[in-house]
Structures are given as C-alpha cells and as structure tokens.
Design a protein around this motif. Structure first.
Motif, PDB file in Angstrom:
ATOM      1  N   LYS A  90      69.250  58.285  90.252  1.00 41.04           N
ATOM      2  CA  LYS A  90      67.865  58.332  89.806  1.00 41.04           C
ATOM      3  C   LYS A  90      67.452  59.650  89.135  1.00 41.04           C
ATOM      4  N   PRO A  91      67.831  60.810  89.674  1.00 39.70           N
ATOM      5  CA  PRO A  91      67.401  62.054  89.001  1.00 39.70           C
ATOM      6  C   PRO A  91      67.949  62.231  87.595  1.00 39.70           C
ATOM      7  N   PHE A  92      69.008  61.494  87.267  1.00 38.55           N
ATOM      8  CA  PHE A  92      69.684  61.710  85.986  1.00 38.55           C
ATOM      9  C   PHE A  92      69.336  60.664  84.927  1.00 38.55           C
ATOM     10  N   VAL A  93      68.546  59.673  85.288  1.00 33.66           N
ATOM     11  CA  VAL A  93      68.163  58.647  84.312  1.00 33.66           C
ATOM     12  C   VAL A  93      67.410  59.249  83.122  1.00 33.66           C
ATOM     13  N   PRO A  94      66.410  60.118  83.335  1.00 30.30           N
ATOM     14  CA  PRO A  94      65.674  60.648  82.171  1.00 30.30           C
ATOM     15  C   PRO A  94      66.554  61.384  81.166  1.00 30.30           C
ATOM     16  N   VAL A  95      67.476  62.218  81.643  1.00 30.62           N
ATOM     17  CA  VAL A  95      68.287  62.994  80.706  1.00 30.62           C
ATOM     18  C   VAL A  95      69.274  62.090  79.971  1.00 30.62           C
ATOM     19  N   LEU A  96      69.840  61.086  80.646  1.00 28.74           N
ATOM     20  CA  LEU A  96      70.752  60.162  79.985  1.00 28.74           C
ATOM     21  C   LEU A  96      70.005  59.275  78.991  1.00 28.74           C
ATOM     22  N   PHE A  97      68.819  58.838  79.386  1.00 27.67           N
ATOM     23  CA  PHE A  97      67.977  58.022  78.510  1.00 27.67           C
ATOM     24  C   PHE A  97      67.633  58.796  77.230  1.00 27.67           C
ATOM     25  N   THR A  98      67.180  60.022  77.388  1.00 29.07           N
ATOM     26  CA  THR A  98      66.824  60.855  76.232  1.00 29.07           C
ATOM     27  C   THR A  98      68.030  61.130  75.358  1.00 29.07           C
ATOM     28  N   CYS A  99      69.151  61.415  75.985  1.00 33.67           N
ATOM     29  CA  CYS A  99      70.380  61.732  75.256  1.00 33.67           C
ATOM     30  C   CYS A  99      70.808  60.555  74.378  1.00 33.67           C
ATOM     31  N   PHE A 100      70.836  59.364  74.948  1.00 34.25           N
ATOM     32  CA  PHE A 100      71.308  58.202  74.198  1.00 34.25           C
ATOM     33  C   PHE A 100      70.429  57.910  72.991  1.00 34.25           C
TER      34      PHE A 100
END
Length: 262
Positions: A90-100
């Motif tokens: 859960k803590p890493f969803v925003p950064v992966l979402f933004t990255c993609f």
C-alpha cells in the motif's frame, strides 16, 4: 547513391541532431528545449486526467471515472499488490502509479503528430528517473533493514554455502547496486531512441524516393511507407511496454528491499 542519366541523387539519413532540436533558450549551462517542455506538459496531463476522473466519485462511475479507476486498479493490483505482497504494497502504490503514467505519457509523445518526440529518447531524462527509483528503493531497504541488513540482503543470497560468499558478495554487490540502475535507465532510453530514429529514417527515405527520384522511386516508396507504418505501430506498442517494464522492475526492487530474508 543512385544515378539516373546525369543526375545523381544521394540519400542522407536523419541524424541525432535532427531528432533532438536546438533548445528554445539557454541560461548559462542550462538549456530549455522541446524535450523539457514535453516533460512539464506530461505532469499537467497526468494530473489533469486523474483529477478530473476522480472529481465526482460517483457510486455508479461515468466513463472517465471508470477509466481512471481501471488505470489505478491496474497498477495497484497487477504491479504493487502482486509483486510487493499484500502486507507491504500500500505505501508504494502512489509512487508506482505516478511512475507508470508519467513514463507512458512521455513515451507516447513520440507517436503524436507535430510533437513526435519521446521524452526519454534523451539519456539524461532516463538516467534521472532511474536514479530517483534507485535512491527510493535503497532508502526503503535501509529504513526497513538497517544499512547492514540491507547490504546483506543485496549481496548474500540465502541457502548458499559460506565459502561461496567470497565470490558472490562482490558479484552481487556490483550487479544489484551498480549495474542495476544503469540497465534500468538504459533499457528505457535505448528503446525510445532507437525506435524513434528508425521511424525517422523510414519517413525520410519515403520522402526522398518520392521527391528526388520519381519514376521507380514512386513504386519503391510504397514499400518504405508500409514499413514506416509498421514501425510506427510497433513503436507505439513498445512505448506502452517500456513504461510497464520500468515500473515492474521498480516494484521488483521494492519487493527485494522490504522482503524478509529466509
């Protein structure tokens, strides 16, 4: 070089300079050009699309909200949850979402008429993004395991006889902490650069055959034109795949940073 009578026509393929246009302006060593402008626009595009999609938050979503939820769910479930794990993702969803989506939009610029420049065909952009990912997952690993625990996880695979570590530790250190960020960036940069340059060659060759040769050139240009169209759609596919691959590897690195050793 092709010769017709006394007229000699030579095809000159496009170069890197043709692909990367001169900057709009320069201040000292800082230069602002088309590539940097597209990067800034991509931030606005990604933010605007998902802000508008999430604005209403209706129980029965409209088409834009549905598309936004599908896009978010794809990153959340297929990358973050499946790769990092249900307890850690859960803590890493925003950064992966933004990255993609940041990479995806910047790649797709290369397929949009008049813009036609994938931002990550510039090496600096790709290496900067890979450096961000590298600092992020290394920081997460050190925070979770401490410096010693993180280095142990990166260089000492479990289940290996102790005497093999003499060879494995320097190899794993070089592979995981030196080579990894370089290949992470190079994969994105090389595919965007090579694909876009190949399309430019096909398009310029078609124009050359039509404008400069005539006659037989018209017939041959059909084949180069078809090949250019094929390259265009192939590059469009690669643009999406490379955004996915970069983000997938980022998620894999994060999984290794937070996973408990066995």
């Amino acid at each position: 070089m092709l010769e017709t009578g006394l007229v000699v026509a030579a095809y000159t393929p496009p170069t890197v300079e043709d692909m990367h246009l001169p900057p709009f302006f320069e201040i000292g060593s800082f230069a602002f050009g088309k590539q940097m402008l597209l990067v800034l626009i991509s931030v606005l595009v990604v933010a605007a699309i998902f802000m508008v999609a999430a604005r209403r938050r209706a129980m029965v979503p409209g088409r834009l909200q549905f598309a936004g939820e599908m896009g978010y769910g794809f990153i959340r479930n297929s990358l973050a949850k499946d790769l990092i794990g249900v307890h850690e993702f859960k803590p890493f969803v925003p950064v992966l979402f933004t990255c993609f989506y940041f990479i995806l939009v910047n790649n797709l610029w290369g397929s949009i008429p008049f813009l036609q420049l994938p931002s990550f065909s510039h090496a600096g952009s790709a290496y900067f993004l890979a450096a961000f990912a590298y600092v992020f997952w290394v920081g997460v690993g050190i925070k979770r395991k401490g410096l010693g625990g993180f280095l142990k996880a990166m260089t000492m695979p479990s289940g290996v006889p102790w005497f093999f570590y003499i060879i494995l530790i320097p190899i794993e250190f070089f592979s995981n902490l030196v080579v990894r960020p370089v290949t992470h960036a190079l994969r994105l940069f090389a595919t965007m650069f090579a694909g876009h340059l190949a399309i430019m060659v096909a398009a310029s060759l078609t124009g050359f055959l039509i404008a400069d040769l005539g006659g037989i050139g018209y017939g041959v240009s059909i084949f180069s034109g078809i090949f250019g169209i094929f390259l265009f759609f192939l590059e469009l596919l690669i643009q999406v795949i490379q955004a996915y691959v970069f983000t997938l590897l980022f998620a894999v690195y994060l999984q290794g940073a937070v996973a408990e050793a066995h």
